[in-house]
Motif scaffolding. Structure first.
Motif, PDB file in Angstrom:
ATOM      1  N   ILE A  56      40.288  30.645 104.545  1.00  0.00           N
ATOM      2  CA  ILE A  56      39.234  30.689 103.520  1.00  0.00           C
ATOM      3  C   ILE A  56      39.755  30.171 102.176  1.00  0.00           C
ATOM      4  O   ILE A  56      40.811  30.599 101.708  1.00  0.00           O
ATOM      5  CB  ILE A  56      38.691  32.125 103.377  1.00  0.00           C
ATOM      6  CG1 ILE A  56      38.035  32.529 104.698  1.00  0.00           C
ATOM      7  CG2 ILE A  56      37.702  32.236 102.221  1.00  0.00           C
ATOM      8  CD1 ILE A  56      37.693  33.988 104.801  1.00  0.00           C
ATOM      9  N   ILE A  69      35.533  37.178 100.085  1.00  0.00           N
ATOM     10  CA  ILE A  69      36.524  36.692 101.058  1.00  0.00           C
ATOM     11  C   ILE A  69      36.674  37.720 102.183  1.00  0.00           C
ATOM     12  O   ILE A  69      36.724  37.376 103.363  1.00  0.00           O
ATOM     13  CB  ILE A  69      37.880  36.428 100.362  1.00  0.00           C
ATOM     14  CG1 ILE A  69      37.743  35.253  99.387  1.00  0.00           C
ATOM     15  CG2 ILE A  69      38.987  36.140 101.393  1.00  0.00           C
ATOM     16  CD1 ILE A  69      38.969  34.975  98.549  1.00  0.00           C
ATOM     17  N   VAL A 110      32.750  28.946  98.842  1.00  0.00           N
ATOM     18  CA  VAL A 110      33.691  29.443  99.845  1.00  0.00           C
ATOM     19  C   VAL A 110      33.652  28.520 101.056  1.00  0.00           C
ATOM     20  O   VAL A 110      32.579  28.198 101.570  1.00  0.00           O
ATOM     21  CB  VAL A 110      33.302  30.884 100.261  1.00  0.00           C
ATOM     22  CG1 VAL A 110      34.165  31.369 101.414  1.00  0.00           C
ATOM     23  CG2 VAL A 110      33.423  31.834  99.071  1.00  0.00           C
ATOM     24  N   GLY A 151      35.264  28.167 104.907  1.00  0.00           N
ATOM     25  CA  GLY A 151      36.012  28.885 105.940  1.00  0.00           C
ATOM     26  C   GLY A 151      35.935  28.150 107.260  1.00  0.00           C
ATOM     27  O   GLY A 151      35.085  27.266 107.455  1.00  0.00           O
TER      28      GLY A 151
END
Ligand SMILES: C[S@@+](CC[C@H](N)C(=O)[O-])C[C@H]1O[C@@H](n2cnc3c(N)ncnc32)[C@H](O)[C@@H]1O
Length: 246
Positions: free
Chosen positions: A199, A188, A241, A243
């Motif tokens: 995120i 992150i 992830v 974002g």
């Protein structure tokens, strides 16, 4: 040099890749959970524009993207892998266009796409190289654009170090496969350093699901879904992830 090594490896792997990764008991379970996590994040993507998929491989994710109604610009280094994508996209194959490229230097202008997706790819590279590739993804994204990438989890691999070592010896005739294991917190931080915000992280799969999978597929799916957002994501096999670029 490294790209040449991967090209050689995946060219020779292309025929068996899909069956080995997504064909067995765990592979099928992982595929379902992985696709569920992707679909969950894809609601943020603009489906009036094509998705840029980096390292599409044999189309595990490309197949899902076209099913979800997206056009896809599918990119990869290895021709043999891309040649098999039609097996996953079926009669929607015309929604996919292909570009052969190296992810370290994307052959696209700045701010040209609104979504970039890449699955089961970044674990091939150490953290500094992951950051270079994610920086390239950031560059080609328009403001407001979304990135979706995944990583192999450090915690999971250490929990299962011995069985993995045996598996890698049998499967690859070596102890370490081409894999780098990431920690969620550091990943992150890396994505934020590149410039991404908002995120979010989902956990996906885990060798611990094999026991429930032997009892029943639906039980394994239920337990697997608990690994998405709860504290159990810490022991998941991979984490995804998502974002945003502002
Ligand atoms: C583990 S496979 C992942 C395939 C697919 N995304 C999936 O989820 O199953 C990794 C892919 O990365 C590709 N690759 C390796 N190095 C690359 C690079 N530098 N640029 C683009 N693709 C690369 C390989 O050809 C291979 O298809």
């Amino acid at each position: 040099m490294k790209s040449q090594r991967f090209l050689k490896f995946y060219q020779s792997e292309s025929e068996k890749y899909h069956g080995l990764r997504y064909g067995g008991l765990y592979g099928k379970l992982f595929k379902t959970l992985h696709h569920e996590a992707l679909s969950g994040f894809l609601v943020q993507a603009d489906n009036s524009e094509p998705i840029l998929e980096i390292a599409c491989g044999t189309g595990h994710t490309t197949g899902l993207l076209v099913k979800e109604g997206f056009d896809v610009i599918a990119c990869d280094l290895t021709p043999g892998m891309m040649q098999r994508v039609s097996e996953q996209t079926g009669d929607q194959h015309e929604k996919v266009s292909f570009v052969r490229m190296d992810a370290f230097k994307l052959p696209f202008p700045d701010a040209c796409v609104s979504t970039v997706v890449s699955t089961r790819f970044l674990h091939l590279f150490p953290a500094d190289e992951q950051e270079l590739i994610i920086t390239e993804m950031y560059r080609v994204l328009k403001p407001g654009g979304v990135v979706l990438v995944d990583f192999d989890s450090w915690v999971h691999r250490w929990c299962w170090a011995l069985p993995f070592a045996l598996y890698n010896l049998l499967r690859y005739q070596r102890l370490a496969p081409y894999s780098i294991y990431n920690r969620i917190g550091r990943t992150i931080t890396m994505a934020s350093r590149v410039g991404f915000s908002d995120i979010k992280v989902d956990g996906i799969g885990g060798a611990q699901l094999l026991l429930p999978a032997l009892i029943s597929g639906s039980t394994a799916l239920k337990v697997g879904r608990m690994h998405r957002r709860s504290v159990l994501r810490l022991i998941a096999d991979q984490f995804m992830v998502c974002g945003k670029k502002y």
